[in-house]
Design a protein around this motif. Structure first.
Motif, mmCIF file in Angstrom:
data_model
loop_
_atom_site.group_PDB
_atom_site.id
_atom_site.type_symbol
_atom_site.label_atom_id
_atom_site.label_comp_id
_atom_site.label_asym_id
_atom_site.label_seq_id
_atom_site.Cartn_x
_atom_site.Cartn_y
_atom_site.Cartn_z
ATOM 1 N N ALA A 42 -45.481 12.359 -25.670
ATOM 2 C CA ALA A 42 -46.943 12.414 -25.720
ATOM 3 C C ALA A 42 -47.420 12.960 -27.062
ATOM 4 C CB ALA A 42 -47.472 13.289 -24.581
ATOM 5 N N THR A 96 -50.189 7.176 -21.720
ATOM 6 C CA THR A 96 -51.251 8.017 -21.179
ATOM 7 C C THR A 96 -51.001 9.494 -21.469
ATOM 8 O OG1 THR A 96 -50.116 7.788 -19.073
ATOM 9 C CG2 THR A 96 -52.096 6.482 -19.385
ATOM 10 N N GLU A 97 -50.055 9.761 -22.355
ATOM 11 C CA GLU A 97 -49.753 11.141 -22.750
ATOM 12 C C GLU A 97 -49.503 12.007 -21.510
ATOM 13 O OE1 GLU A 97 -52.847 12.442 -25.453
ATOM 14 O OE2 GLU A 97 -52.583 10.712 -26.749
ATOM 15 N N CYS A 98 -48.849 11.409 -20.515
ATOM 16 C CA CYS A 98 -48.687 12.075 -19.222
ATOM 17 C C CYS A 98 -47.507 13.036 -19.214
ATOM 18 C CB CYS A 98 -48.486 11.031 -18.133
ATOM 19 S SG CYS A 98 -46.817 10.347 -18.123
ATOM 20 N N ARG A 99 -46.596 12.857 -20.125
ATOM 21 C CA ARG A 99 -45.428 13.720 -20.317
ATOM 22 C C ARG A 99 -44.401 13.643 -19.190
ATOM 23 N NH1 ARG A 99 -47.535 19.377 -21.129
ATOM 24 N NH2 ARG A 99 -46.091 19.861 -22.789
ATOM 25 N N PHE A 151 -45.416 2.770 -17.394
ATOM 26 C CA PHE A 151 -45.745 1.478 -18.003
ATOM 27 C C PHE A 151 -44.505 0.597 -18.108
ATOM 28 C CE2 PHE A 151 -49.461 3.851 -19.651
ATOM 29 C CZ PHE A 151 -50.442 3.011 -19.153
ATOM 30 N N CYS A 164 -41.046 6.069 -17.700
ATOM 31 C CA CYS A 164 -42.460 5.811 -17.994
ATOM 32 C C CYS A 164 -43.020 4.761 -17.031
ATOM 33 C CB CYS A 164 -42.619 5.330 -19.432
ATOM 34 S SG CYS A 164 -44.315 4.898 -19.859
HETATM 35 S S1 SF4 Z 1 -46.000 10.452 -22.056
HETATM 36 FE FE1 SF4 Z 1 -46.328 8.328 -22.668
HETATM 37 S S2 SF4 Z 1 -44.257 7.516 -22.940
HETATM 38 FE FE2 SF4 Z 1 -44.050 9.408 -21.741
HETATM 39 S S3 SF4 Z 1 -44.037 8.714 -19.599
HETATM 40 FE FE3 SF4 Z 1 -46.153 9.259 -20.140
HETATM 41 S S4 SF4 Z 1 -47.088 7.325 -20.809
HETATM 42 FE FE4 SF4 Z 1 -44.882 7.029 -20.839
#
Ligand code: SF4
Ligand code: SF4
Lengths: 540, 182
Positions: free
Chosen positions: A185, A169-172, A111, A109
């Motif tokens: 996500a 960011t729900e980037c998956r 972040f 991730c």
């Molecule tokens: S979906 Fe959420 S937890 Fe998964 S990499 Fe993206 S930001 Fe991080």
């Protein structure tokens, strides 16, 4: 004395400063409370928007306050909603039970990579929810608690959820690496839905949702406003190319309905991409129309709740029906395509009244869109290029040394890798890829997706944007790259800021902006300016 | 003394780096030190590269102009990591501890101890510089924040009628609203 808030000077206790011990907190994650420093959270949703949308518990509240003004039965509400969602969705139930904590996702991730906060490891982000599920719903969890990673739902847990579900960011990206295909996500979406039941959301999401519900687009642009905007663009285009364009609006019986994110109407550099579409369509003589009602491709409902996403999405098919078009073409956007590609058909389809999209220029039938009836603009344009239907002068883009950022949703959500690249390579002479583990399905998020792209959480976004910025810096140093192309409206807004911090000197552009600059149009005057009104050649 | 330090430079900068990593929570610290790919682990690898350069410069007798770019690459990161200002620049002082640990017994000799004072002064200088760099990074954040807001409303012509007229807004600052970018 009350504990000082992060925006008060006393927050930085002098004793603490002398005793900087260089060591991290020694408590486990469950006991380490959330630290709401300015720059690390987004402002709450305003009550008027919640009221408008019928969301419970609208009120004024502050993230840094102790009292979040929750209803008395808040625990009951959350647990009831959680139980309901688990019953409704088998996937979520599986995601709750199946994680073996192998850690494959942990360091994927952006972040976590940029900020180093362990609760931003996807596995731990999901655990924030799972621990409560275990503690409240499983026997082992109820009996053994902490020993089996279970805990009770408390106000501090709610605050922690708010912090970390609005730091995803729900980037998956994480799900690409999970051997079980667990999609964090989706858990973030669930977490946000639970919070929404308590009236907890952020204004940067809920205001556009409410605007969109009322006016058809996130920005609240009214029909005549949209008409004016497109006409302004047409004036600029005429000045640059000498060609007069009349944008067709709400044209009944047009063959194609064109829908794009409204950010393209207002925010630079998206505006230039929007001008690019207009020029391309004009050059092709396309029988298409803009809609002042389906005036938003994006869907912040996706970041709110499944129900809200469905509500906002419904207008697209409704408008296609009203105008009597044959199929729908969609502009450069990220999350918009997640909704269109993966949810629209089941939510608001089947769109039987539409035809399977077929390019009127090349005759290509877009089989991939057989069911949704909606085609991505880069698929449409790449097909034109493959059939040699467009003429370019790539040297007009010679000042640009370009790299391409795969936006999370089109890349991981719909496998759109080659089309944008093919267009870029046809319209410019200098293209360079970023390192392999930062592009295509492994692409790094801009840090501002899923409704996090506002400015009050700038620090958070810069943490999240670090891995992307780092890869851009690398190609900047190595190949003198000065341009970052992308196919997403949010990226166009947020990545410029990421570059300004991590790779200053790199400018963000949409793919169709580059295309329009290189496009040789019938009857055009000699181009001396690009769409940004900057000189094309060296004669500055 | 200088020779001794220069001979142990590699070990010293390794100790310094480890201490910086250890100041992060354990999961993070493990990741920062282990993952060797600079794109998968930009923070860890940047710290590694830049601390090694800084260490060399400090031991050789530092020139502020040379120090700044290396400091910048580290502090730019620390400035956005949710750390208090003091914590963000605290990593500089860990170099003192790293040197003392590495030299250990050698320091019993008082002449050598004296030599150490000179290095400590260099490190203090580095710490002061790092504060300048930290503030510069923070100022940059505010600057780009404003630039973004302006870009996001670039086409907003007042009175153009693009938007619905909105009532004046008097909610508390955490409820403020703004332009677009979506
Ligand atoms: S979906 Fe959420 S937890 Fe998964 S990499 Fe993206 S930001 Fe991080
Ligand atoms: S990769 Fe999948 S199974 Fe492994 S810890 Fe992450 S979510 Fe759990």
């Amino acid at each position: 004395m009350a504990t000082p808030k992060p925006d008060q000077m006393e927050y930085y206790k002098h004793d603490d400063m002398w005793a900087v011990d260089f060591l991290p907190p020694s408590t486990g994650w469950m006991e380490t409370p959330v630290n709401f420093r300015p720059g690390s959270f987004i402002y709450p949703g305003k009550p008027k928007h919640l009221e408008y949308l019928g969301i419970p518990n609208p009120r004024e509240w502050e993230v840094t306050a102790d009292d979040w003004k929750l209803p008395d039965n808040w625990r009951e509400i959350v647990l009831k909603t959680l139980r309901n969602r688990l019953e409704r969705s088998r996937t979520l139930q599986v995601f709750m039970d199946v994680c073996v904590r192998c850690g494959a996702c942990a360091d994927k991730c952006h972040f976590f990579i940029g900020g180093g906060d362990p609760k931003n490891m996807p596995v731990l982000r999901a655990e924030l929810l799972r621990s409560v599920y275990r503690g409240e719903f499983t026997t082992a969890g109820r009996l053994l608690g902490n020993l089996v990673g279970a805990r009770k739902l408390t106000i501090d847990v709610i605050k922690e959820w708010f912090s970390y579900f609005f730091q995803c960011t729900e980037c998956r990206r994480c799900s690409v690496y999970c051997p079980y295909g667990i999609d964090t996500a989706e858990l973030t979406m669930l977490g946000r839905e639970l919070l929404l039941e308590l009236g907890i959301t952020v204004n940067w999401i809920i205001e556009p949702v409410s605007n969109c519900y009322r006016t058809g687009n996130h920005l609240g642009i009214l029909p005549h406003g949209l008409k004016d905007t497109l006409e302004f663009f047409a004036e600029d285009i005429e000045e640059i190319t000498g060609i007069a364009i009349e944008p067709p609006i709400n044209k009944k019986g047009a063959e194609i309905l064109f829908v794009t994110p409204s950010g393209d109407f207002l925010a630079d550099p998206g505006t230039f991409t929007c001008m690019g579409y207009m020029m391309l369509f004009h050059e092709l003589g396309l029988d298409y129309t803009w809609s002042t009602y389906a005036s938003e491709g994006g869907n912040f409902g996706l970041f709110t709740s499944a129900e809200m996403m469905k509500r906002l999405n419904a207008k697209i098919y409704a408008e296609a029906k009203r105008l009597g078009v044959k199929w729908i073409l969609g502009g450069e956007c990220g999350h918009m395509w997640r909704v269109l590609h993966q949810y629209m058909d089941t939510m608001n389809g089947p769109a039987d009244f539409l035809e399977v999209p077929r390019s009127p220029v090349t005759g290509t039938v877009f089989e991939n869109a057989r069911s949704t009836k909606m085609v991505h603009i880069t698929e449409f344009t790449a097909d034109l290029i493959q059939h040699g239907k467009l003429k370019f002068d790539p040297s007009r883009n010679d000042k640009l040394r370009v790299t391409f950022h795969d936006s999370c949703n089109p890349a991981r959500g719909m496998g759109l890798f080659e089309e944008p690249r093919q267009i870029i390579k046809s319209v410019c002479n200098n293209f360079f890829e970023m390192p392999e583990n930062t592009i295509r399905e492994q692409t790094f998020c801009c840090g501002g997706g899923a409704g996090l792209g506002t400015d009050e959480n700038m620090e958070m976004r810069l943490r999240g944007g670090l891995p992307r910025g780092n890869a851009v810096k690398y190609v900047q140093d190595k190949f003198d790259v000065n341009t970052l192309a992308c196919v997403c409206a949010i990226d166009r807004a947020t990545l410029q800021t990421v570059c300004d911090y991590w790779a200053p000197g790199v400018e963000v552009t949409g793919v169709h902006e580059m295309l329009a600059n290189a496009l040789v149009m019938k009857g055009e005057q000699k181009r001396t300016l690009n769409l940004r009104m900057e000189p094309i050649g060296d004669d500055e | 003394m200088k020779d001794l330090l220069l001979a142990r430079q590699k070990q010293i900068s390794k100790r310094w780096l480890d201490k910086i990593f250890e100041s992060y929570p354990s999961d993070t610290s493990r990741f920062l030190s282990r993952e060797s790919n600079p794109f998968a682990n930009p923070v860890g690898r940047t710290f590694e590269q830049e601390t090694s350069e800084l260490c060399r410069l400090v031991l050789e007798g530092p020139d502020p102009e040379q120090l700044v770019p290396h400091l910048e690459r580290i502090i730019k990161i620390r400035a956005i990591q949710n750390l208090s200002p003091s914590k963000a620049v605290s990593f500089v002082y860990l170099l003192k501890a790293a040197i003392r640990e590495e030299l250990g017994d050698c320091l019993v000799d008082s002449a050598r101890h004296h030599g150490l004072e000179a290095i400590d002064r260099h490190i203090d200088q580095l710490a002061l510089l790092s504060f300048d760099v930290y503030v510069k990074s923070r100022e940059k954040i505010y600057e780009i924040r404003i630039a973004e807001i302006k870009r996001n409303v670039s086409r907003l012509l007042s009175g153009s009628g693009i938007f619905e007229p909105s009532e004046p807004d008097d909610s508390p600052h955490q409820c403020s609203s703004r332009g677009s970018g979506r």
